[in-house]
Design an enzyme around this catalytic site. Structure first.
Site, PDB file in Angstrom:
ATOM      1  N   GLU A 268       0.947  -1.104  -0.027  1.00  0.00           N
ATOM      2  CA  GLU A 268       0.020  -0.165   0.075  1.00  0.00           C
ATOM      3  C   GLU A 268       0.875   1.267  -0.110  1.00  0.00           C
ATOM      4  O   GLU A 268       1.374   1.690   1.076  1.00  0.00           O
ATOM      5  CB  GLU A 268      -0.688   0.008   1.182  1.00  0.00           C
ATOM      6  CG  GLU A 268      -1.891  -1.319   1.387  1.00  0.00           C
ATOM      7  CD  GLU A 268      -3.200  -0.849   0.657  1.00  0.00           C
ATOM      8  OE1 GLU A 268      -3.223   0.226   0.054  1.00  0.00           O
ATOM      9  OE2 GLU A 268      -4.014  -1.864   0.550  1.00  0.00           O
ATOM     10  N   CYS A 302      -2.412   9.275   2.325  1.00  0.00           N
ATOM     11  CA  CYS A 302      -1.876   8.735   1.089  1.00  0.00           C
ATOM     12  C   CYS A 302      -3.000   9.159   0.068  1.00  0.00           C
ATOM     13  O   CYS A 302      -2.723   9.160  -1.251  1.00  0.00           O
ATOM     14  CB  CYS A 302      -1.996   7.339   1.029  1.00  0.00           C
ATOM     15  SG  CYS A 302      -3.211   6.395   1.840  1.00  0.00           S
TER      16      CYS A 302
HETATM   17  P1  NAD Z   1       8.099   5.359   4.779  1.00  0.00           P
HETATM   18  O1  NAD Z   1       8.064   4.509   3.582  1.00  0.00           O
HETATM   19  O2  NAD Z   1       8.978   6.176   5.080  1.00  0.00           O
HETATM   20  O3  NAD Z   1       7.861   4.406   5.973  1.00  0.00           O
HETATM   21  C1  NAD Z   1       6.779   3.470   6.205  1.00  0.00           C
HETATM   22  C2  NAD Z   1       7.104   2.047   6.945  1.00  0.00           C
HETATM   23  O4  NAD Z   1       8.140   1.344   6.292  1.00  0.00           O
HETATM   24  C3  NAD Z   1       7.888   2.641   8.406  1.00  0.00           C
HETATM   25  O5  NAD Z   1       7.378   1.430   9.366  1.00  0.00           O
HETATM   26  C4  NAD Z   1       9.448   2.415   8.050  1.00  0.00           C
HETATM   27  O6  NAD Z   1      10.125   2.023   9.053  1.00  0.00           O
HETATM   28  C5  NAD Z   1       9.357   1.289   7.137  1.00  0.00           C
HETATM   29  N1  NAD Z   1      10.265   0.905   6.137  1.00  0.00           N
HETATM   30  C6  NAD Z   1      11.026   1.902   5.398  1.00  0.00           C
HETATM   31  N2  NAD Z   1      12.192   1.411   4.618  1.00  0.00           N
HETATM   32  C7  NAD Z   1      11.862   0.017   4.781  1.00  0.00           C
HETATM   33  C8  NAD Z   1      12.520  -1.240   4.283  1.00  0.00           C
HETATM   34  N3  NAD Z   1      13.543  -0.952   3.339  1.00  0.00           N
HETATM   35  N4  NAD Z   1      12.032  -2.325   4.508  1.00  0.00           N
HETATM   36  C9  NAD Z   1      11.148  -2.549   5.507  1.00  0.00           C
HETATM   37  N5  NAD Z   1      10.455  -1.468   5.959  1.00  0.00           N
HETATM   38  C10 NAD Z   1      11.048  -0.173   5.842  1.00  0.00           C
HETATM   39  O7  NAD Z   1       6.537   6.141   4.561  1.00  0.00           O
HETATM   40  P2  NAD Z   1       6.139   7.229   5.653  1.00  0.00           P
HETATM   41  O8  NAD Z   1       6.710   8.524   5.510  1.00  0.00           O
HETATM   42  O9  NAD Z   1       5.930   6.716   7.076  1.00  0.00           O
HETATM   43  O10 NAD Z   1       4.428   7.430   5.414  1.00  0.00           O
HETATM   44  C11 NAD Z   1       4.301   8.281   4.110  1.00  0.00           C
HETATM   45  C12 NAD Z   1       4.109   7.586   2.972  1.00  0.00           C
HETATM   46  O11 NAD Z   1       3.119   6.241   3.106  1.00  0.00           O
HETATM   47  C13 NAD Z   1       3.594   8.241   1.864  1.00  0.00           C
HETATM   48  O12 NAD Z   1       4.226   7.883   0.681  1.00  0.00           O
HETATM   49  C14 NAD Z   1       2.056   7.743   1.888  1.00  0.00           C
HETATM   50  O13 NAD Z   1       1.197   7.870   0.540  1.00  0.00           O
HETATM   51  C15 NAD Z   1       2.074   6.393   1.950  1.00  0.00           C
HETATM   52  N6  NAD Z   1       1.043   5.552   2.502  1.00  0.00           N
HETATM   53  C16 NAD Z   1       0.197   4.874   2.022  1.00  0.00           C
HETATM   54  C17 NAD Z   1      -0.946   4.195   2.314  1.00  0.00           C
HETATM   55  C18 NAD Z   1      -1.723   3.272   1.351  1.00  0.00           C
HETATM   56  O14 NAD Z   1      -2.601   2.657   2.000  1.00  0.00           O
HETATM   57  N7  NAD Z   1      -1.775   3.232   0.292  1.00  0.00           N
HETATM   58  C19 NAD Z   1      -1.531   4.537   3.498  1.00  0.00           C
HETATM   59  C20 NAD Z   1      -0.756   5.443   4.320  1.00  0.00           C
HETATM   60  C21 NAD Z   1       0.595   5.958   4.022  1.00  0.00           C
END
Ligand code: NAD
Length: 512
Positions: A268, A302
């Protein structure tokens, strides 16, 4: 812009600790300096508490315990009995709705009503999952052979790792966890490193629900930490499904790693959502829908509206009205009931917003309202901004990117085909909307938008849990929450039962 005053970090910390204690988190593990993770609040930018960061051993123990619990008890527990755990969780969430909402405001910076709304989503998904626990149906299929029954049955999958983003710190966890638990899976959760306190509170409530309903304690575990902890979960072959929510960048790392071990992944990822405003649109609806979707949650959903594609005949009227509404938005302390726009999550988000605005201007864009930082004197380590509207001559590269901040780009179109082309001309495919009173336009949009969520006469954000949630293209293709999204959390078996005295082979094949 009108602003509301910022409370001191100490006061916020006390409020967080009180909410945590009421949720049953009373002894927070303080860590040695090396393994520290700080809970912070974007309201002031200050640190609230030092917590223990999960070690490699913690991750291994959690997966081992989740795997054992899955194999020895949970997968064999009848689904309606598993539903009882989720029902109790739903009750506890109702009881602690405003405690969790406080923590969501404190850690993610959401305003009161949006934070409470997020907890309401958790309650709703628990109700949904409880009903689902008696509806994990398979099909019976007409067999081509006499005296045979062909059917599908659904079985628990195993350990599900849930990795979540900062901006929906509790709802996304509950969409995954409530459904995975009734499906017979055990869950290991790696919340965003920016929202550890809300995660501890959810885990405490679920542990209490488990103890009270006789479910094994290890059906759910939480691991605090950053991407390194996430990566261990991603790589472990005992994890049957990795459900990860976050940026496209994260998905590009996680997807291939899970695929390399032929594991299952539910992604997601980011969106770059647009609404088309046709000349026949009800402009009152379009303005309200736009302002909530674009400026709400300080543009950090998002599904936030990032592009408004307006017919040139109504462009001036609607932008004037949106600008007037933006000028009234109160920015500031999200815990204050009058605030409509809370802080950005941190400095990086602010820098990204500033850079995007500079690039948009260099591309010929005109900032119609907002874009300035506010409350800098009162809260120098926090990042409050006025939501911005930028009129763009073309859909340049910066418009095609997701900048996780409140910037709304306005583009104009002449023909509906042009609008659809602009709409679909980005790499992400999460949420979309059209404002029109023309039925043919509405239907064409429903058919032509390449997003997972396609709305008519409402904005792009604020989905209900009853539908499947997710998006296409770079958004990752995953679906969570309602409808039949539960199927991602189970494995399907096709069963053929022969109740005849013969052994006819399929397709008329003869042998022996
Ligand atoms: P992010 O990608 O920085 O982090 C999200 C999660 O992934 C965190 O828990 C982080 O620790 C983990 N993570 C990061 N790199 C990783 C890796 N290499 N391996 C495993 N885990 C890893 O995102 P954020 O800044 O917390 O959130 C914002 C983003 O999330 C925006 O792009 C938003 O659109 C998206 N988002 C999408 C949805 C959806 O349902 N499509 C919902 C909410 C947020």
């Amino acid at each position: 812009s009108p602003t509301s005053a910022i409370p001191p970090t100490d006061e916020i910390g006390d409020r967080a600790e009180a909410a945590l204690a009421r949720c049953g988190v009373d002894h927070l593990t303080e860590a040695g300096a090396a393994g520290r993770l700080y809970a912070r609040t974007p309201i002031t930018g200050g640190a609230l508490l030092a917590l223990a960061h999960a070690t490699e051993r913690d991750v291994d123990h959690a997966i081992t315990a989740a795997h054992e619990t899955f194999q020895t008890t949970w997968r064999d527990t009848p689904a309606p009995e598993r539903g009882a755990l989720v029902r109790r969780l739903g009750d506890l969430l109702r009881e602690h709705k405003y405690d969790l909402a406080d923590l969501v405001s404190i850690e993610a910076g959401k305003i009161r009503s949006e934070a409470a709304g997020e907890v309401q989503e958790m309650i709703d998904i628990c109700d949904f999952a409880l009903g689902l626990s008696r509806q994990l149906y398979g099909r019976t299929i007409a067999s081509e052979r006499p005296g045979h029954r062909l059917m599908e049955t659904w079985h628990p999958l195993g350990v599900v790792s849930v990795v979540t983003a900062f901006n929906f710190p509790v709802a996304v966890w509950s969409w995954n966890t409530a459904v995975a638990l009734v499906c017979g899976d055990t869950v290991v959760w790696k919340p965003s490193e920016m929202t550890p306190l809300t995660a501890l509170a959810c885990d405490a409530l679920l542990s209490r629900a488990a103890a009270e309903t006789g479910a094994p304690a290890n059906v759910h575990q939480v691991l605090l930490g950053g991407p390194d902890v996430g990566e261990r979960l991603v790589d472990d072959p005992r994890v049957a499904l990795v459900s990860a929510t976050g940026s496209v960048r994260m998905g590009r790392t996680v997807g291939p790693r899970v695929a390399a071990r032929l594991g299952r992944c539910l992604l997601e990822l980011g969106g770059n959502n647009a609404a088309v405003v046709a000349p026949s649109a009800d402009l009152d609806l379009a303005v309200r829908g736009t302002v909530f979707a674009a400026a709400g949650t300080a543009g950090q959903r998002c599904t936030s509206l990032r592009r408004l594609i307006v017919h040139e005949d109504v462009a001036e009227t609607i932008t004037d009205r949106i600008v007037a509404a933006y000028e009234q938005l109160r920015v500031g302390d999200p815990l204050n009931e009058d605030t409509l726009v809370g802080p950005l999550v941190g400095e990086r988000a602010y820098t990204a917003m500033r850079e995007a605005l500079a690039q948009a201007t260099a591309d010929g864009g005109a900032v119609l309202v907002g874009g300035n930082r506010c409350l800098e004197q009162e809260a120098p380590d926090a990042y409050y901004v006025e939501p911005a509207v930028v009129r763009m001559p073309v859909q340049s590269a910066i418009v095609r990117e997701e900048t996780f901040a409140p910037i709304l780009y306005v583009l104009t179109y002449r023909t509906f085909d042009e609008a659809i082309e602009l709409h679909n001309g980005v790499s992400q495919g999460l949420s979309s909307a059209v404002f029109t009173r023309d039925q043919r336009e509405a239907e064409r949009f429903l058919a032509m938008s390449d997003c997972g969520i396609v709305n008519v006469n409402i904005g792009t954000s604020g989905a209900e849990i009853g539908g499947a949630f997710g998006g296409e293209k770079d958004t990752g293709g995953g679906r969570e929450s309602g409808s039949d999204a539960w199927k991602a959390y189970m494995r399907r078996a096709t069963n053929t039962v022969n109740y005849s005295d013969e052994l006819p082979l399929a397709q008329g094949v003869r042998f022996l």
